[in-house]
Enzyme design. Structure first.
Site, PDB file in Angstrom:
ATOM      1  N   LYS A 127       0.839  -1.214   0.000  1.00 26.52           N
ATOM      2  CA  LYS A 127       0.000   0.000   0.000  1.00 26.52           C
ATOM      3  C   LYS A 127       0.873   1.264   0.000  1.00 26.52           C
ATOM      4  O   LYS A 127       0.657   2.160  -0.800  1.00 26.52           O
ATOM      5  CB  LYS A 127      -0.914   0.039   1.246  1.00 26.52           C
ATOM      6  CG  LYS A 127      -1.840  -1.148   1.392  1.00 26.52           C
ATOM      7  CD  LYS A 127      -2.784  -0.964   2.547  1.00 26.52           C
ATOM      8  CE  LYS A 127      -2.128  -0.852   3.911  1.00 26.52           C
ATOM      9  NZ  LYS A 127      -1.526  -2.103   4.397  1.00 26.52           N
ATOM     10  N   ARG A 170      -9.068   0.912   9.307  1.00 27.16           N
ATOM     11  CA  ARG A 170      -8.566  -0.426   9.604  1.00 27.16           C
ATOM     12  C   ARG A 170      -9.583  -1.271  10.354  1.00 27.16           C
ATOM     13  O   ARG A 170      -9.324  -2.429  10.669  1.00 27.16           O
ATOM     14  CB  ARG A 170      -7.300  -0.315  10.445  1.00 27.16           C
ATOM     15  CG  ARG A 170      -6.061  -0.851   9.696  1.00 27.16           C
ATOM     16  CD  ARG A 170      -4.871  -0.464  10.485  1.00 27.16           C
ATOM     17  NE  ARG A 170      -3.692  -1.222  10.255  1.00 27.16           N
ATOM     18  CZ  ARG A 170      -2.652  -0.742   9.586  1.00 27.16           C
ATOM     19  NH1 ARG A 170      -2.722   0.406   8.966  1.00 27.16           N
ATOM     20  NH2 ARG A 170      -1.541  -1.442   9.523  1.00 27.16           N
ATOM     21  N   ARG A 221      11.965  -1.647  10.948  1.00 26.62           N
ATOM     22  CA  ARG A 221      10.912  -1.167  11.846  1.00 26.62           C
ATOM     23  C   ARG A 221      10.717  -2.172  12.970  1.00 26.62           C
ATOM     24  O   ARG A 221      10.714  -3.383  12.714  1.00 26.62           O
ATOM     25  CB  ARG A 221       9.596  -1.024  11.064  1.00 26.62           C
ATOM     26  CG  ARG A 221       9.463   0.302  10.357  1.00 26.62           C
ATOM     27  CD  ARG A 221       8.299   0.367   9.404  1.00 26.62           C
ATOM     28  NE  ARG A 221       7.044  -0.188   9.893  1.00 26.62           N
ATOM     29  CZ  ARG A 221       5.905  -0.130   9.222  1.00 26.62           C
ATOM     30  NH1 ARG A 221       5.868   0.459   8.031  1.00 26.62           N
ATOM     31  NH2 ARG A 221       4.817  -0.651   9.705  1.00 26.62           N
TER      32      ARG A 221
HETATM   33  P1  AMP Z   1       1.297   0.560   9.025  1.00 22.31           P
HETATM   34  O1  AMP Z   1       2.487   1.399   8.734  1.00 22.31           O
HETATM   35  O2  AMP Z   1       0.086   0.994   8.270  1.00 22.31           O
HETATM   36  O3  AMP Z   1       1.571  -0.895   8.866  1.00 22.31           O
HETATM   37  O4  AMP Z   1       0.948   0.788  10.548  1.00 22.31           O
HETATM   38  C1  AMP Z   1       1.852   0.502  11.576  1.00 22.31           C
HETATM   39  C2  AMP Z   1       1.145   0.425  12.885  1.00 22.31           C
HETATM   40  O5  AMP Z   1       0.504   1.662  13.189  1.00 22.31           O
HETATM   41  C3  AMP Z   1       0.046  -0.595  12.953  1.00 22.31           C
HETATM   42  O6  AMP Z   1       0.529  -1.892  13.238  1.00 22.31           O
HETATM   43  C4  AMP Z   1      -0.819  -0.034  14.048  1.00 22.31           C
HETATM   44  O7  AMP Z   1      -0.254  -0.294  15.318  1.00 22.31           O
HETATM   45  C5  AMP Z   1      -0.728   1.453  13.809  1.00 22.31           C
HETATM   46  N1  AMP Z   1      -1.794   1.909  12.902  1.00 22.31           N
HETATM   47  C6  AMP Z   1      -1.640   2.342  11.623  1.00 22.31           C
HETATM   48  N2  AMP Z   1      -2.813   2.676  11.099  1.00 22.31           N
HETATM   49  C7  AMP Z   1      -3.731   2.458  12.040  1.00 22.31           C
HETATM   50  C8  AMP Z   1      -5.138   2.596  12.090  1.00 22.31           C
HETATM   51  N3  AMP Z   1      -5.840   3.036  11.041  1.00 22.31           N
HETATM   52  N4  AMP Z   1      -5.778   2.254  13.236  1.00 22.31           N
HETATM   53  C9  AMP Z   1      -5.102   1.821  14.292  1.00 22.31           C
HETATM   54  N5  AMP Z   1      -3.791   1.647  14.308  1.00 22.31           N
HETATM   55  C10 AMP Z   1      -3.076   1.962  13.205  1.00 22.31           C
END
Ligand code: AMP
Length: 343
Positions: free
Chosen positions: A14, A89, A160
């Protein structure tokens, strides 16, 4: 104008694809993950609250995320559209987003689901390395062996904390239970487009662009439309159209829709009549052909009988004639014999 959501499991591409679309179409990528990581790095009160959940692979509270998204979408560069990445999400977030966009009169245009197999997801997440300087994303598979710095800015590459193997499993589990149900939600709204997320980067981008392109008019329809004379080419009517000349009440009567029930009843009657008329026609045709056939049979039989009759008569006459002839012969014979004796 592009208002889209990128949906998909962690590691489905994404973020990478959002960056590519952002560069191409000039609409900002709005990543909830990036906004949260920024807050964590700046150690803002929200960032401090979010840190633990993120490192455990759990979702951060809806309140925090929604606050960040609302703020970001209100910025000037998002007025002409946005590419949402990682948000919503769960179903509550999807509801909040719908209300937020409704308030500003900018409903979603499409939701693109990045479809990637679980094996590929794990490989991508575990091998991901990010630049601390510019945020560029790499994978150890495509990096030169042992590389620790960014090719673009020379910044340090790091893994990360939530890309560590033990956290990856948790994130995939959370995706299954909380985010995946959104697929059906957006499918039902008619917004969902599934994109095969494996293959070359450009190949995937091309698939996304194709999914976002307006549907092409079928060639036949286009040709017909072109063949039709345009309305403004038609000669102007000599008199005003009838509807214009009608009084208001009459006009109403003309446009009054016929109740559905009446239409259905009329259709039923017509269907019944048609059915019985068809039955009658079949009967008539059958009778006619039966009569014809009977006539033919009688004619044939009569002819045969006549033939037989004539044959029989001829035979009788012949027999009689033969008998007579036979008698004449024998009379002649006797006369001859008598004459000889006299001599
Ligand atoms: P991502 O970079 O989108 O994989 O997000 C990394 C982390 O941020 C996730 O594992 C969640 O802990 C948090 N996170 C990102 N987007 C959301 C969301 N829309 N709702 C809740 N937590 C989020």
């Amino acid at each position: 104008m592009m208002r889209i959501v990128l949906l998909g499991a962690p590691g489905s591409g994404k973020g990478t694809q959002a960056q590519k679309l952002q560069a191409k179409f000039g609409v900002p990528q709005v990543s909830s993950g990036d906004l949260l990581r920024e807050a964590v790095a700046r150690q803002t009160p929200l960032g401090v609250q979010a840190k633990a959940a993120m490192e455990a692979g759990q979702l951060v509270s809806d309140e925090i995320v929604l606050g960040l998204i609302r703020e970001r979408l209100a910025q000037d560069d998002a007025k002409n559209g946005f590419i949402l990445d990682g948000f919503p999400r769960n179903s509550d977030q999807a509801g909040s987003l719908a209300r937020l966009l409704e308030d500003v009169g900018q409903p979603l245009q499409a939701v693109l689901l990045m479809d990637v197999s679980k094996t590929a997801l794990i490989k991508r997440l575990a091998g991901r390395r990010v630049c601390r300087g510019c945020g560029a994303v790499y994978n150890i598979e495509s990096l030169p062996q042992g590389a620790t710095t960014c090719e673009r800015c020379g910044g340090e590459l790091y893994q990360r904390p939530d890309d560590k193997e033990e956290v990856i499993a948790k994130r995939l589990e959370v995706y299954q239970s909380q985010t995946k149900p959104l697929i059906e939600h957006y499918r039902q709204l008619g917004l969902l487009k599934v994109i095969k997320g494996e293959g070359g980067l450009d190949q995937v981008t091309a698939r996304m662009e194709a999914a976002l392109a307006p549907p092409k008019e079928p060639a036949e329809k286009k040709a017909k439309a072109l063949a039709k004379p345009k309305v403004d080419l038609a000669p102007a009517p000599a008199v005003a159209p009838v509807v214009e000349a009608q009084p208001a009440e009459e006009k109403k009567a003309v446009v009054k829709p016929v109740p559905k029930k009446k239409v259905a009843a009329a259709a039923k009657t017509v269907a019944k009549k048609t059915k019985s008329a068809a039955k009658k026609a079949v009967k008539k045709a059958a009778k006619k052909s039966a009569k014809k056939a009977a006539k033919k049979v009688v004619k044939k039989a009569a002819k045969k009988a006549a033939k037989k009759a004539t044959k029989g008569k001829v035979a009788k006459i012949a027999k009689k004639a033969a008998k007579k002839a036979g008698k004449k012969k024998s009379v002649k014979k006797v006369a001859k014999k008598k004459a000889a004796r006299k001599k």
